[in-house]
Design a protein around this motif. Structure first.
Motif, PDB file in Angstrom:
ATOM      1  N   LEU A   1      -7.686   4.331  -2.145  1.00  0.00           N
ATOM      2  CA  LEU A   1      -6.572   3.941  -1.279  1.00  0.00           C
ATOM      3  C   LEU A   1      -6.619   2.419  -1.174  1.00  0.00           C
ATOM      4  O   LEU A   1      -7.080   1.856  -0.176  1.00  0.00           O
ATOM      5  CB  LEU A   1      -6.691   4.598   0.098  1.00  0.00           C
ATOM      6  CG  LEU A   1      -5.513   4.395   1.056  1.00  0.00           C
ATOM      7  CD1 LEU A   1      -4.238   4.976   0.489  1.00  0.00           C
ATOM      8  CD2 LEU A   1      -5.806   5.002   2.420  1.00  0.00           C
TER       9      LEU A   1
ATOM     10  N   LYS B   1       1.292   6.633   6.734  1.00  0.00           N
ATOM     11  CA  LYS B   1      -0.122   6.931   6.492  1.00  0.00           C
ATOM     12  C   LYS B   1      -0.327   7.997   5.430  1.00  0.00           C
ATOM     13  O   LYS B   1      -1.443   8.165   4.935  1.00  0.00           O
ATOM     14  CB  LYS B   1      -0.801   7.361   7.785  1.00  0.00           C
ATOM     15  CG  LYS B   1      -0.232   8.635   8.404  1.00  0.00           C
ATOM     16  CD  LYS B   1      -0.962   8.988   9.687  1.00  0.00           C
ATOM     17  CE  LYS B   1      -0.442  10.274  10.307  1.00  0.00           C
ATOM     18  NZ  LYS B   1      -1.176  10.609  11.550  1.00  0.00           N
TER      19      LYS B   1
ATOM     20  N   TYR C   1       2.036  11.179  -3.435  1.00  0.00           N
ATOM     21  CA  TYR C   1       1.836   9.915  -4.144  1.00  0.00           C
ATOM     22  C   TYR C   1       1.253  10.195  -5.518  1.00  0.00           C
ATOM     23  O   TYR C   1       0.373  11.042  -5.676  1.00  0.00           O
ATOM     24  CB  TYR C   1       0.896   8.996  -3.361  1.00  0.00           C
ATOM     25  CG  TYR C   1       0.609   7.694  -4.069  1.00  0.00           C
ATOM     26  CD1 TYR C   1       1.487   6.624  -3.990  1.00  0.00           C
ATOM     27  CD2 TYR C   1      -0.545   7.546  -4.838  1.00  0.00           C
ATOM     28  CE1 TYR C   1       1.236   5.432  -4.647  1.00  0.00           C
ATOM     29  CE2 TYR C   1      -0.807   6.357  -5.498  1.00  0.00           C
ATOM     30  CZ  TYR C   1       0.085   5.304  -5.402  1.00  0.00           C
ATOM     31  OH  TYR C   1      -0.176   4.137  -6.050  1.00  0.00           O
TER      32      TYR C   1
ATOM     33  N   ARG D   1       1.091   7.864   2.487  1.00  0.00           N
ATOM     34  CA  ARG D   1       1.270   7.186   1.201  1.00  0.00           C
ATOM     35  C   ARG D   1       2.432   7.776   0.399  1.00  0.00           C
ATOM     36  O   ARG D   1       2.352   7.878  -0.823  1.00  0.00           O
ATOM     37  CB  ARG D   1      -0.008   7.254   0.354  1.00  0.00           C
ATOM     38  CG  ARG D   1      -1.212   6.582   0.951  1.00  0.00           C
ATOM     39  CD  ARG D   1      -2.347   6.562  -0.051  1.00  0.00           C
ATOM     40  NE  ARG D   1      -2.774   7.887  -0.451  1.00  0.00           N
ATOM     41  CZ  ARG D   1      -3.496   8.150  -1.525  1.00  0.00           C
ATOM     42  NH1 ARG D   1      -3.869   7.162  -2.326  1.00  0.00           N
ATOM     43  NH2 ARG D   1      -3.870   9.372  -1.821  1.00  0.00           N
TER      44      ARG D   1
ATOM     45  N   ILE E   1       5.419   1.159   0.960  1.00  0.00           N
ATOM     46  CA  ILE E   1       4.726   2.359   1.432  1.00  0.00           C
ATOM     47  C   ILE E   1       3.977   2.000   2.708  1.00  0.00           C
ATOM     48  O   ILE E   1       2.919   1.367   2.665  1.00  0.00           O
ATOM     49  CB  ILE E   1       3.765   2.911   0.356  1.00  0.00           C
ATOM     50  CG1 ILE E   1       4.512   3.176  -0.944  1.00  0.00           C
ATOM     51  CG2 ILE E   1       3.092   4.185   0.846  1.00  0.00           C
ATOM     52  CD1 ILE E   1       3.617   3.653  -2.077  1.00  0.00           C
TER      53      ILE E   1
END
Length: 547
Positions: A468, A325, A359, A327, A322
């Motif tokens: 994150l 940006k 995600y 994700r 991944i």
């Protein structure tokens, strides 16, 4: 429905406006046609309801009657199914039509035999999906990597069985439990063909390896070996002497239904290839992270998972890392239907998502409960990387005032959708929570919330969730804003990965560098969340924002 009385005939329907087909859709077109002058079911039609005993018997045999509609030019224009309240349609003597059975009518009009599964089965989406996702090769050679030949797992083996009186069967299950030849969907207690008062219970011999795997049983069983007492464990020998039992050989047919996914993969994969350890399930989707050694066999592995997992309809494999940006990982569909839209139930909530666009991590359901348990019901929550809202919704259920943000427009869309989907959990606050969802860059979101917090006169406690792990610490610099507010500083919950021997010191140093301020060590709490990979762990690093 309006019923019209005709002399010496019976009742006929004049409108089918409320009639539903097998697919649940209201046939408005059928209603219009039935009321037209060309319809055989119009008020002037000789088609009537036959209430005779013979008609009732026909109704039991065939509940569906197909009616032909002659539209413009007399061509065959439309079909639909009538069922339920119409037992059978018959006609007056003045009509030239005749009543035909479902099979003969379709054969005459369509020129081929009737489908025994019925017309509705051709349009039943759920049945079609189930058929597609369970489609595997049932015979032939495995010449292609995409073909799973389930007949290759069928084999006949000979295993030892203890022959004893039927009244002693329960004792075998208690005293010899660890020696039973237990396989899924395999009946181990069998009748004795020589004596109806005897039973045969399948056991494993002492030659079977101690690893307990099904493969060990197969390696140490033969299709021509005659078993005796010398092949059994000492516990079996003592039990046989006590209850006057004997050891005989019993033939057993093993199929793919008696094997688990791991056993099937051991049969398919070479000995030097490891068995995949598992997969993540997201609704009907199975997410694999296959290694390089599994790539030549990835389709076979996926079909085994599809075959042995009842609720799986799609098997995908992550391609690469991944790196974008948003994700969002890239997937390839290995088996099943290419449907990435699914629904997940976790934490007593329902989440809808498109797994190819957002995600999701199913392994954090317990972590959400642990984190939110420390929140006060009237707290204010800033979910900086909210995704489709798993942390945000759990906190909102507790009564917190949640501001959910995500840079991905698809995640933002599904977050609002999930709030509405679980609206009963939030009551009148649902519209406010949806309005507080934002689609901003993380730094911009933090700056806006910090400015609002400084201007707010209330003293509500603020918790900031930064889930994150790969790069959340890089966004701590957004908290460097000038503020003379006397409000209590926010409590930041930073999720991150670490491979260091001293993760607390390493994460603390990383956070201080990004924040540009020193974080007092005594105010820091570090909690391990889970093991992501060998040597790589995920942590939750919590600390109050230093002034």
């Amino acid at each position: 429905m309006r019923m019209v009385r005709q002399p010496s005939f019976g009742f006929i329907p004049c409108s089918l406006g409320g009639l539903r087909s097998e697919h649940g859709a209201v046939r408005n077109e059928a209603s219009a046609l039935c009321c037209s002058s060309t319809s055989p079911l119009s008020s002037s039609s000789p088609w009537l309801i036959d209430r005779s005993p013979r008609s009732k018997q026909r109704f039991k045999e065939a509940r569906v009657v197909e009616c032909r509609m002659n539209l413009r030019g007399g061509s065959l224009g439309q079909w639909w199914n009538l069922f339920g309240w119409i037992p059978f349609l018959s006609m007056g003597s003045a009509s030239s039509h005749t009543v035909e059975s479902l099979t003969s009518r379709r054969k005459r009009l369509w020129g081929r035999p009737a489908d025994p599964s019925g017309v509705a089965a051709q349009h039943d989406t759920k049945k079609i999906r189930k058929t597609q996702c369970r489609a595997v090769h049932t015979g032939g050679d495995m010449n292609r990597e995409n073909d799973l030949n389930i007949s290759s797992f069928s084999k006949e083996i000979v295993v030892p069985a203890i022959r004893l009186d039927a009244r002693h069967c329960s004792l075998v299950h208690t005293e010899l439990r660890k020696y039973l030849f237990n396989l899924p969907k395999l009946k181990i207690v069998r009748k004795d063909h020589e004596n109806p008062d005897k039973r045969r219970i399948l056991l494993v011999s002492k030659h079977v390896e101690d690893d307990g795997s099904m493969q060990a049983m197969f390696r140490n069983t033969s299709n021509d070996h005659a078993y005796g007492m010398d092949d059994m464990h000492d516990d079996v020998k003592r039990f046989s002497e006590k209850y006057d039992a004997s050891i005989v050989s019993e033939k057993v047919m093993i199929t793919h239904q008696n094997l688990g996914a791991d056993e099937m993969m051991r049969e398919l994969l070479p000995e030097n290839v490891t068995i995949p350890t598992g997969f993540q399930q997201i609704g009907h989707i199975a997410h694999l992270n296959l290694k390089d050694e599994h790539q030549p066999f990835k389709h076979l592995i996926a079909q085994v998972i599809l075959l042995k997992s009842a609720h799986i309809k799609t098997v995908v494999n992550k391609v690469g890392q991944i790196e974008n940006k948003l994700r969002v990982p890239e997937f390839e569909v290995l088996a099943g239907i290419p449907d990435m839209s699914t629904e997940v139930k976790q934490n007593d909530l329902v989440f809808k998502l498109d797994y190819s666009k957002v995600y999701w991590n199913s392994r954090l359901d317990h972590e959400r409960e642990v984190l939110v348990e420390g929140f006060e019901p009237d707290s204010e929550i800033w979910d900086v990387f909210a995704g489709i809202g798993p942390f945000a919704l759990v906190a909102a259920v507790k009564g917190c005032n949640v501001f959910a943000n995500d840079l991905n427009p698809e995640s933002h869309h599904y977050c609002k959708m999930n709030y509405k989907l679980n609206a009963k959990k939030f009551g009148k606050r649902c519209e406010q929570l949806v309005a507080q969802c934002s689609n901003l860059d993380a730094r911009e979101f933090i700056r806006q919330r910090m400015a609002s917090h400084a201007a707010n006169s209330t003293r509500r406690r603020v918790h900031v969730i930064m889930n994150l792990p790969a790069s959340a610490s890089d966004f701590l610099d957004a908290f460097n804003v000038d503020s003379s507010s006397a409000c209590e500083p926010p409590m930041i919950h930073l999720y991150c990965f670490s491979k260091h021997d001293d993760p607390e010191a390493e994460i603390h140093e990383r956070a201080c560098l990004s924040l540009g301020r020193t974080i007092p060590r005594e105010s820091v709490r570090l909690r391990e969340v889970r093991l992501v990979a060998p040597g790589k762990r995920m942590f939750c690093f919590s600390f109050p924002l230093p002034r």
